[in-house]
Design a protein around this motif. Structure first.
Motif, PDB file in Angstrom:
ATOM      1  N   ALA A 265     -16.291   1.709  -1.317  1.00  0.00           N
ATOM      2  CA  ALA A 265     -15.195   0.514  -1.956  1.00  0.00           C
ATOM      3  C   ALA A 265     -14.535  -0.154  -0.875  1.00  0.00           C
ATOM      4  O   ALA A 265     -14.671   0.321   0.363  1.00  0.00           O
ATOM      5  CB  ALA A 265     -14.118   1.064  -2.809  1.00  0.00           C
ATOM      6  N   VAL A 266     -14.011  -1.207  -1.124  1.00  0.00           N
ATOM      7  CA  VAL A 266     -13.231  -1.839  -0.119  1.00  0.00           C
ATOM      8  C   VAL A 266     -11.811  -1.795  -0.550  1.00  0.00           C
ATOM      9  O   VAL A 266     -11.185  -2.266  -1.572  1.00  0.00           O
ATOM     10  CB  VAL A 266     -13.444  -3.656  -0.095  1.00  0.00           C
ATOM     11  N   PHE A 267     -11.014  -0.987   0.302  1.00  0.00           N
ATOM     12  CA  PHE A 267      -9.585  -0.665   0.100  1.00  0.00           C
ATOM     13  C   PHE A 267      -8.780  -1.828   0.779  1.00  0.00           C
ATOM     14  O   PHE A 267      -8.881  -2.198   1.703  1.00  0.00           O
ATOM     15  CB  PHE A 267      -9.138   0.418   0.496  1.00  0.00           C
ATOM     16  N   ILE A 268      -7.806  -2.763  -0.150  1.00  0.00           N
ATOM     17  CA  ILE A 268      -7.035  -3.914   0.318  1.00  0.00           C
ATOM     18  C   ILE A 268      -5.514  -3.417   0.120  1.00  0.00           C
ATOM     19  O   ILE A 268      -5.226  -2.965  -1.120  1.00  0.00           O
ATOM     20  CB  ILE A 268      -7.481  -5.171  -0.128  1.00  0.00           C
ATOM     21  N   GLY A 269      -4.706  -3.949   1.056  1.00  0.00           N
ATOM     22  CA  GLY A 269      -3.359  -3.690   0.669  1.00  0.00           C
ATOM     23  C   GLY A 269      -2.524  -4.670   1.338  1.00  0.00           C
ATOM     24  O   GLY A 269      -3.127  -5.441   2.502  1.00  0.00           O
ATOM     25  N   ASN A 270      -1.169  -4.474   1.395  1.00  0.00           N
ATOM     26  CA  ASN A 270      -0.336  -5.225   2.382  1.00  0.00           C
ATOM     27  C   ASN A 270      -0.044  -4.538   3.711  1.00  0.00           C
ATOM     28  O   ASN A 270      -0.226  -3.723   3.849  1.00  0.00           O
ATOM     29  CB  ASN A 270       1.024  -5.314   1.843  1.00  0.00           C
TER      30      ASN A 270
ATOM     31  N   TYR B 210       6.788   6.756   4.378  1.00  0.00           N
ATOM     32  CA  TYR B 210       5.832   5.906   4.431  1.00  0.00           C
ATOM     33  C   TYR B 210       4.592   6.014   3.311  1.00  0.00           C
ATOM     34  O   TYR B 210       4.089   7.188   3.090  1.00  0.00           O
ATOM     35  CB  TYR B 210       4.839   6.032   5.778  1.00  0.00           C
ATOM     36  N   ARG B 211       4.850   5.412   2.327  1.00  0.00           N
ATOM     37  CA  ARG B 211       4.117   5.622   0.713  1.00  0.00           C
ATOM     38  C   ARG B 211       2.883   4.819   0.544  1.00  0.00           C
ATOM     39  O   ARG B 211       3.271   3.570   0.830  1.00  0.00           O
ATOM     40  CB  ARG B 211       5.204   5.726  -0.333  1.00  0.00           C
ATOM     41  N   ILE B 212       1.967   5.040   0.339  1.00  0.00           N
ATOM     42  CA  ILE B 212       0.905   4.305  -0.224  1.00  0.00           C
ATOM     43  C   ILE B 212       0.604   4.644  -1.605  1.00  0.00           C
ATOM     44  O   ILE B 212       0.109   5.666  -2.080  1.00  0.00           O
ATOM     45  CB  ILE B 212      -0.504   4.753   0.570  1.00  0.00           C
ATOM     46  N   THR B 213       0.540   3.676  -2.489  1.00  0.00           N
ATOM     47  CA  THR B 213       0.450   3.744  -3.878  1.00  0.00           C
ATOM     48  C   THR B 213      -0.860   3.165  -4.020  1.00  0.00           C
ATOM     49  O   THR B 213      -0.960   1.784  -3.715  1.00  0.00           O
ATOM     50  CB  THR B 213       1.528   2.920  -4.705  1.00  0.00           C
ATOM     51  N   VAL B 214      -1.911   3.987  -4.649  1.00  0.00           N
ATOM     52  CA  VAL B 214      -3.153   3.055  -5.094  1.00  0.00           C
ATOM     53  C   VAL B 214      -3.303   2.564  -6.440  1.00  0.00           C
ATOM     54  O   VAL B 214      -2.961   3.519  -7.258  1.00  0.00           O
ATOM     55  CB  VAL B 214      -4.158   4.250  -4.915  1.00  0.00           C
ATOM     56  N   GLY B 215      -3.799   1.532  -6.893  1.00  0.00           N
ATOM     57  CA  GLY B 215      -3.868   1.174  -8.025  1.00  0.00           C
ATOM     58  C   GLY B 215      -5.399   1.274  -8.501  1.00  0.00           C
ATOM     59  O   GLY B 215      -6.041   1.985  -8.150  1.00  0.00           O
ATOM     60  N   VAL B 216      -5.527   0.487  -9.706  1.00  0.00           N
ATOM     61  CA  VAL B 216      -6.680   0.748 -10.485  1.00  0.00           C
ATOM     62  C   VAL B 216      -7.802  -0.191  -9.741  1.00  0.00           C
ATOM     63  O   VAL B 216      -7.625  -1.338  -9.397  1.00  0.00           O
ATOM     64  CB  VAL B 216      -6.661  -0.082 -11.676  1.00  0.00           C
ATOM     65  N   PRO B 217      -9.038   0.471  -9.584  1.00  0.00           N
ATOM     66  CA  PRO B 217     -10.162  -0.294  -8.919  1.00  0.00           C
ATOM     67  C   PRO B 217     -10.590  -1.682  -9.814  1.00  0.00           C
ATOM     68  O   PRO B 217     -10.455  -1.444 -10.908  1.00  0.00           O
ATOM     69  CB  PRO B 217     -11.234   0.673  -9.036  1.00  0.00           C
TER      70      PRO B 217
ATOM     71  N   PRO C 216     -16.448  -2.084  -5.769  1.00  0.00           N
ATOM     72  CA  PRO C 216     -15.176  -2.364  -6.252  1.00  0.00           C
ATOM     73  C   PRO C 216     -14.184  -2.561  -5.037  1.00  0.00           C
ATOM     74  O   PRO C 216     -14.371  -1.990  -3.807  1.00  0.00           O
ATOM     75  CB  PRO C 216     -14.956  -1.187  -6.995  1.00  0.00           C
ATOM     76  N   VAL C 217     -13.372  -3.432  -5.535  1.00  0.00           N
ATOM     77  CA  VAL C 217     -11.898  -3.456  -4.558  1.00  0.00           C
ATOM     78  C   VAL C 217     -11.015  -2.498  -5.178  1.00  0.00           C
ATOM     79  O   VAL C 217     -10.709  -2.625  -6.302  1.00  0.00           O
ATOM     80  CB  VAL C 217     -11.300  -4.964  -4.646  1.00  0.00           C
ATOM     81  N   VAL C 218     -10.367  -1.542  -4.184  1.00  0.00           N
ATOM     82  CA  VAL C 218      -9.214  -0.863  -4.662  1.00  0.00           C
ATOM     83  C   VAL C 218      -7.822  -1.421  -3.991  1.00  0.00           C
ATOM     84  O   VAL C 218      -7.975  -1.159  -2.791  1.00  0.00           O
ATOM     85  CB  VAL C 218      -9.512   0.767  -4.163  1.00  0.00           C
ATOM     86  N   PRO C 219      -6.964  -1.728  -4.778  1.00  0.00           N
ATOM     87  CA  PRO C 219      -5.816  -2.384  -4.392  1.00  0.00           C
ATOM     88  C   PRO C 219      -4.950  -0.956  -4.023  1.00  0.00           C
ATOM     89  O   PRO C 219      -5.043  -0.163  -4.748  1.00  0.00           O
ATOM     90  CB  PRO C 219      -5.217  -3.047  -5.284  1.00  0.00           C
ATOM     91  N   PHE C 220      -4.016  -1.133  -2.997  1.00  0.00           N
ATOM     92  CA  PHE C 220      -2.899  -0.208  -2.427  1.00  0.00           C
ATOM     93  C   PHE C 220      -1.671  -1.063  -1.877  1.00  0.00           C
ATOM     94  O   PHE C 220      -1.796  -2.101  -1.565  1.00  0.00           O
ATOM     95  CB  PHE C 220      -3.346   0.745  -1.633  1.00  0.00           C
ATOM     96  N   ALA C 221      -0.520  -0.316  -2.163  1.00  0.00           N
ATOM     97  CA  ALA C 221       0.597  -0.906  -1.537  1.00  0.00           C
ATOM     98  C   ALA C 221       1.173   0.140  -0.679  1.00  0.00           C
ATOM     99  O   ALA C 221       1.531   1.165  -0.876  1.00  0.00           O
ATOM    100  CB  ALA C 221       1.591  -1.374  -2.790  1.00  0.00           C
ATOM    101  N   ILE C 222       1.625  -0.592   0.560  1.00  0.00           N
ATOM    102  CA  ILE C 222       2.337   0.275   1.309  1.00  0.00           C
ATOM    103  C   ILE C 222       4.030   0.222   1.200  1.00  0.00           C
ATOM    104  O   ILE C 222       4.291  -1.086   1.361  1.00  0.00           O
ATOM    105  CB  ILE C 222       1.978  -0.134   3.067  1.00  0.00           C
ATOM    106  N   HIS C 223       4.873   0.928   1.197  1.00  0.00           N
ATOM    107  CA  HIS C 223       6.096   0.978   0.838  1.00  0.00           C
ATOM    108  C   HIS C 223       6.732   1.774   1.911  1.00  0.00           C
ATOM    109  O   HIS C 223       6.374   3.007   2.334  1.00  0.00           O
ATOM    110  CB  HIS C 223       6.391   1.384  -0.165  1.00  0.00           C
ATOM    111  N   GLY C 224       7.806   1.159   2.643  1.00  0.00           N
ATOM    112  CA  GLY C 224       8.341   1.861   3.844  1.00  0.00           C
ATOM    113  C   GLY C 224       7.960   1.548   5.303  1.00  0.00           C
ATOM    114  O   GLY C 224       8.535   1.608   6.103  1.00  0.00           O
TER     115      GLY C 224
ATOM    116  N   VAL D  22      -1.889  -6.103  -6.009  1.00  0.00           N
ATOM    117  CA  VAL D  22      -1.127  -5.383  -5.001  1.00  0.00           C
ATOM    118  C   VAL D  22       0.451  -5.868  -5.183  1.00  0.00           C
ATOM    119  O   VAL D  22       1.373  -5.305  -4.972  1.00  0.00           O
ATOM    120  CB  VAL D  22      -1.381  -5.791  -3.734  1.00  0.00           C
ATOM    121  N   ARG D  23       0.742  -7.025  -5.591  1.00  0.00           N
ATOM    122  CA  ARG D  23       2.156  -7.414  -5.845  1.00  0.00           C
ATOM    123  C   ARG D  23       2.669  -6.688  -7.308  1.00  0.00           C
ATOM    124  O   ARG D  23       3.961  -6.185  -6.984  1.00  0.00           O
ATOM    125  CB  ARG D  23       2.221  -8.907  -6.484  1.00  0.00           C
ATOM    126  N   GLY D  24       1.935  -6.300  -8.157  1.00  0.00           N
ATOM    127  CA  GLY D  24       2.489  -5.269  -9.045  1.00  0.00           C
ATOM    128  C   GLY D  24       2.713  -4.066  -8.536  1.00  0.00           C
ATOM    129  O   GLY D  24       3.864  -3.435  -8.999  1.00  0.00           O
TER     130      GLY D  24
END
Length: 244
Positions: A77-82, A207-214, A182-190, A234-236
């Motif tokens: 997969a391609v993982f993408i995030g902020n 440093y929290r990584i939250t992974v979303g729905v592919p 698939p693209v797997v979105p994630f958000a970095i918090h912290g 990612v915004r969500g």
């Protein structure tokens, strides 16, 4: 000179020395294990130790909700995030269990120790100044993904100064679309709190990584639609982490 200045300076010095040691160890092991395997044995150990020295607590949320083939690496997969911090690349690749690699700028290969070890790890380099070479590198990246290599990308293209998400660029989504993964979105918090852009003092913390729905690339008409869906996802996820 107060302790708030001394401690982070000492940790940076410790991290630089340990990086040199880790790179040397990778090159010593590479003839016996291969470059990528040597990297994945040594790098997580180095990154975890340096993060602990800085007081960074890594957390991963949402991983167990992914399909098993993505979690185990059987399906790439391609993982993408902020992109929030200078620490994002090492913390992300050492926290996601699937051993993803980055598509990196060609200039990074020339940086002592850091460039050498990511070259040894077989990261994919792109020369953005040469369009033909860049296109060839992207074709190589698509082939690598189809062969089973997970990729991480920060589609904003640069680190956000205030933590707000910047508009996504198209490249990573064209890559996922071409590879049919698939693209797997994630958000970095912290990240911005730990090391803001332009700063050097590390504050430590979560440093929290939250992974979303592919997002299945085949479900979208073109890379632009995939990009829009991923940016919204990612915004969500960022909104979700803010409310935790």
């Amino acid at each position: 000179m107060g302790r708030p200045f001394v401690r982070p300076l000492l940790v940076w010095i410790f991290g630089a020395l340990m990086l040199a040691l880790a790179v040397c160890l990778c090159f010593l092991l590479a003839p016996f294990l291969g470059g990528p395997r040597a990297f994945w044995i040594v790098a997580p150990w180095y990154i975890r130790g340096t993060a602990e020295a800085f007081g960074i607590r890594r957390e991963l949320e949402g991983w167990e909700a992914l399909p098993e083939d993505l979690r185990t690496g059987r399906r790439p997969a391609v993982f993408i995030g902020n992109h929030t911090s200078l620490f994002d690349p090492p913390l992300v690749i050492s926290t996601l269990p699937c051993h993803p690699v980055f598509v990196a700028k060609r200039e990074l290969a020339g940086i002592p120790f850091l460039g050498w070890v990511i070259w040894l790890a077989d990261f994919i380099f792109i020369d953005r100044r040469d369009r033909a070479a860049a296109m060839a590198s992207l074709a190589e990246a698509a082939a690598r993904i189809r062969a089973g290599q997970a990729i991480v990308a920060f589609p904003e293209g640069t680190r956000s100064r205030d933590g707000n998400l910047l508009p996504f660029k198209k490249g990573a989504f064209a890559l996922a679309f071409e590879a049919g993964v698939p693209v797997v979105p994630f958000a970095i918090h912290g990240g911005p709190e730990i090391l803001p852009k332009g700063a050097w003092r590390v504050k430590g913390g979560s440093y929290r990584i939250t992974v979303g729905v592919p997002l299945e690339s085949s479900a979208y008409a073109d890379p632009d639609r995939l990009r829009e869906a991923a940016e919204s996802a990612v915004r969500g996820l960022l909104g979700k982490t803010e409310n935790l």
